[in-house]
Each structure stands twice: as structure tokens, then as C-alpha cells.
Design an enzyme around this catalytic site. Structure first.
Site, PDB file in Angstrom:
ATOM      1  CG  PHE A  89       8.914   0.267  -6.507  1.00  0.00           C
ATOM      2  CD1 PHE A  89       8.808   0.025  -5.150  1.00  0.00           C
ATOM      3  CD2 PHE A  89       7.987   1.104  -7.118  1.00  0.00           C
ATOM      4  CE1 PHE A  89       7.794   0.622  -4.402  1.00  0.00           C
ATOM      5  CE2 PHE A  89       6.970   1.703  -6.370  1.00  0.00           C
ATOM      6  CZ  PHE A  89       6.883   1.452  -5.014  1.00  0.00           C
ATOM      7  CB  VAL A  90       5.816  -3.813  -9.735  1.00  0.00           C
ATOM      8  CG1 VAL A  90       6.947  -4.608 -10.369  1.00  0.00           C
ATOM      9  CG2 VAL A  90       5.335  -4.486  -8.458  1.00  0.00           C
ATOM     10  CD  GLU A 136      -0.847  -6.720   2.477  1.00  0.00           C
ATOM     11  OE1 GLU A 136      -0.993  -6.069   1.421  1.00  0.00           O
ATOM     12  OE2 GLU A 136      -0.337  -6.236   3.497  1.00  0.00           O
ATOM     13  CG  ASP A 137      -0.319  -4.361  -1.767  1.00  0.00           C
ATOM     14  OD1 ASP A 137       0.108  -5.003  -0.784  1.00  0.00           O
ATOM     15  OD2 ASP A 137      -0.126  -3.137  -1.903  1.00  0.00           O
ATOM     16  NE  ARG A 189      -3.075   3.664  -3.663  1.00  0.00           N
ATOM     17  CZ  ARG A 189      -2.275   3.006  -2.822  1.00  0.00           C
ATOM     18  NH1 ARG A 189      -2.045   1.730  -2.993  1.00  0.00           N
ATOM     19  NH2 ARG A 189      -1.713   3.632  -1.810  1.00  0.00           N
ATOM     20  CG  ASP A 199       1.078   3.563  -3.641  1.00  0.00           C
ATOM     21  OD1 ASP A 199       1.169   2.440  -3.096  1.00  0.00           O
ATOM     22  OD2 ASP A 199       1.451   4.607  -3.083  1.00  0.00           O
ATOM     23  CE  LYS A 217       9.155  -5.904  -4.857  1.00  0.00           C
ATOM     24  NZ  LYS A 217       9.465  -4.497  -4.485  1.00  0.00           N
ATOM     25  CE  LYS A 277      -5.297   5.437   0.892  1.00  0.00           C
ATOM     26  NZ  LYS A 277      -4.612   6.677   0.509  1.00  0.00           N
ATOM     27  N   GLY A 278      -3.756  -1.006  -1.016  1.00  0.00           N
ATOM     28  CA  GLY A 278      -3.168  -1.709  -2.160  1.00  0.00           C
ATOM     29  C   GLY A 278      -3.945  -2.903  -2.671  1.00  0.00           C
ATOM     30  CG  ASP A 283       9.351  -5.497  -0.138  1.00  0.00           C
ATOM     31  OD1 ASP A 283      10.285  -6.198  -0.510  1.00  0.00           O
ATOM     32  OD2 ASP A 283       9.447  -4.260  -0.046  1.00  0.00           O
TER      33      ASP A 283
HETATM   34  P1  IMP Z   1       6.626  -5.155   3.813  1.00  0.00           P
HETATM   35  O1  IMP Z   1       6.314  -6.569   3.355  1.00  0.00           O
HETATM   36  O2  IMP Z   1       6.412  -4.926   5.292  1.00  0.00           O
HETATM   37  O3  IMP Z   1       8.018  -4.744   3.370  1.00  0.00           O
HETATM   38  O4  IMP Z   1       5.678  -4.093   3.136  1.00  0.00           O
HETATM   39  C1  IMP Z   1       4.850  -4.433   2.145  1.00  0.00           C
HETATM   40  C2  IMP Z   1       4.185  -3.169   1.647  1.00  0.00           C
HETATM   41  O5  IMP Z   1       5.139  -2.314   1.001  1.00  0.00           O
HETATM   42  C3  IMP Z   1       3.159  -3.534   0.597  1.00  0.00           C
HETATM   43  O6  IMP Z   1       1.880  -3.781   1.154  1.00  0.00           O
HETATM   44  C4  IMP Z   1       3.205  -2.328  -0.311  1.00  0.00           C
HETATM   45  O7  IMP Z   1       2.319  -1.335   0.168  1.00  0.00           O
HETATM   46  C5  IMP Z   1       4.627  -1.828  -0.212  1.00  0.00           C
HETATM   47  N1  IMP Z   1       5.451  -2.330  -1.346  1.00  0.00           N
HETATM   48  C6  IMP Z   1       6.448  -3.239  -1.295  1.00  0.00           C
HETATM   49  N2  IMP Z   1       6.979  -3.460  -2.522  1.00  0.00           N
HETATM   50  C7  IMP Z   1       6.292  -2.662  -3.378  1.00  0.00           C
HETATM   51  C8  IMP Z   1       6.357  -2.446  -4.815  1.00  0.00           C
HETATM   52  O8  IMP Z   1       7.142  -3.026  -5.575  1.00  0.00           O
HETATM   53  N3  IMP Z   1       5.464  -1.540  -5.323  1.00  0.00           N
HETATM   54  C9  IMP Z   1       4.554  -0.877  -4.556  1.00  0.00           C
HETATM   55  N4  IMP Z   1       4.463  -1.062  -3.217  1.00  0.00           N
HETATM   56  C10 IMP Z   1       5.317  -1.946  -2.632  1.00  0.00           C
HETATM   57 MG    MG Z   2       0.090  -2.861   1.554  1.00  0.00          MG
END
Ligand code: IMP
Ligand code: MG
Length: 191
Positions: free
Chosen positions: A164-165, A110-111, A177, A171, A142, A54-55, A114
Site C-alpha cells: 500500500f503506497v 488514473e493514479d 495526497r 491517499d 500493482k 481524486k487520485g 490494483d
Molecule cells: P481497483 O483497481 O478497482 O482495485 O481500485 C483502484 C483504486 O483503489 C485506485 O484508484 C485507488 O484509489 C485505490 N488504491 C489501490 N491501491 C492503492 C494504494 O496502494 N494506495 C492508495 N490507493 C490505492
Molecule cells: Mg482512483
């Protein structure tokens, strides 16, 4: 009831546990730049924006309105399996695309990236479907916790520190959100 005795209105947008990192104005200006860049680079191409729910919902809505091209949109929803709070890289497709992407030029929207584990797996899945090209737009990058360093972000809104943002689609346990800005949660245990 007099104004004095009325309970103070609660505001989610000025919640004391939030510290603004990027204002709505800063976000707006940056997304205009990204939209212009994509408009230039995809002129004459069959473009599909794929939002990851949803992000990405707010970023997607703002970005598409800054891309002055003939385009279509689609959405996917994936759940990434987490080990406590860390992404494991296993991805389950909860909602797949509505239309094929064969021979299309795809930008995955993508939002935040990470660790990159979720997106790396998602790109593998999309790669097998015969798109003409696949690029990645991420509102936030990030880089510090990145595990999949080979994930290349083609269009980045902002690069942020390892904090964490929330807001602008992102969210904390489903909350925040709807904030029109990006904020740090000062005390995550109180969120
Ligand atoms: P990753 O890159 O597989 O670790 O996961 C990324 C997902 O983790 C993103 O699409 C977000 O949904 C969530 N996420 C990672 N960092 C944050 C943050 O700082 N705030 C909110 N959601 C986050
Ligand atoms: Mg996501």
C-alpha cells in the site's frame, strides 16, 4: 521564546511512518518520458485527457505539461463499492464528463490500477460513447492483486509490488495526497 524551548516543527513530508519508494526527481524523469511518448503517438489527433478524481490530480497536472500537443482535459469522479477493503466492481458515477467524447481520442488518466475492477467498469461506460479511441495511462501498476487481467495499461509510470503506497495524489483515508513523492506506509494501522 528561545529556539531550544520551541516545539519541534511537525513535518508531514518526513513522517516516520513513511518510507520513500520513488523520489520527486525519479517521478519527474519518468513523466517526461511518458509525455514525450504520448506527444509522438497523438500528433495531429483530437486528444482529450480524462482524469479520474481524486487520485489522478497530481499525475494529470504533471503529465499534461509534458504533452506538447493541442489537447483538452476533462474529469470524472467515481465511487467503487468495496466489500471490506476489496473493490467489488460496482461503480457509481459521482461526476460525469463535462463534454462529449464522440470521435475524440481519449486517454484515461488514473493514479493506480490494483484489482482493475473500477477501471474495467469505467472503460465499459466510456466505450459506449463513441470515442475514436480509448487508451489508459496509470501512474502506478500493482499487478499482483489484479482480477480484471484484460485491463491493458498503455502508459505506465512504475510497476510496484503488492504494497500500500501513498503520496503524489494517492491517499490513506484521505491523508498524504500532498506528498511530492511515493511512499510505503510502514504501519498502516498507525496511518
Ligand atoms: P481497483 O483497481 O478497482 O482495485 O481500485 C483502484 C483504486 O483503489 C485506485 O484508484 C485507488 O484509489 C485505490 N488504491 C489501490 N491501491 C492503492 C494504494 O496502494 N494506495 C492508495 N490507493 C490505492
Ligand atoms: Mg482512483
Amino acid at each position: 521564546m528561545s529556539a531550544e524551548s520551541a516545539a519541534a516543527p511537525t513535518s508531514e513530508f518526513s513522517h516516520p511512518n513513511l518510507e520513500v519508494m520513488y523520489t520527486a526527481e525519479q517521478i519527474n524523469a519518468r513523466i517526461k518520458e511518458l509525455g514525450h511518448e504520448i506527444t509522438r503517438e497523438y500528433a495531429g489527433k483530437d486528444l482529450v485527457l480524462v482524469g479520474v478524481l481524486k487520485g489522478s490530480c497530481i499525475f494529470m497536472a504533471d503529465l499534461m505539461r509534458e504533452i506538447d500537443l493541442n489537447l483538452t482535459i476533462d474529469f470524472m469522479s467515481v465511487s467503487s463499492y468495496k466489500d471490506q477493503t476489496r473493490s467489488t466492481g460496482d461503480v457509481e458515477i459521482l461526476k460525469d464528463l463535462s463534454n462529449p467524447i464522440r470521435d475524440k481520442h481519449v486517454i484515461v488518466v488514473e493514479d493506480i490500477i490494483d484489482t482493475g475492477l473500477t477501471l474495467h467498469r469505467l472503460l465499459e461506460i466510456l466505450d459506449s460513447r463513441g470515442a475514436a479511441s480509448i487508451k489508459l495511462a496509470a501512474f502506478l501498476d500493482k499487478p499482483e492483486p489484479r482480477v480484471k487481467t484484460e485491463v491493458k495499461i498503455d502508459y505506465t509510470g512504475f510497476v510496484i509490488p503488492n504494497q500500500f503506497v501513498v503520496g503524489y495524489g494517492l491517499d490513506a483515508a484521505g491523508r498524504y495526497r500532498n506528498l511530492p513523492f511515493i511512499a510505503i506506509v510502514k504501519d498502516p494501522s498507525a496511518a
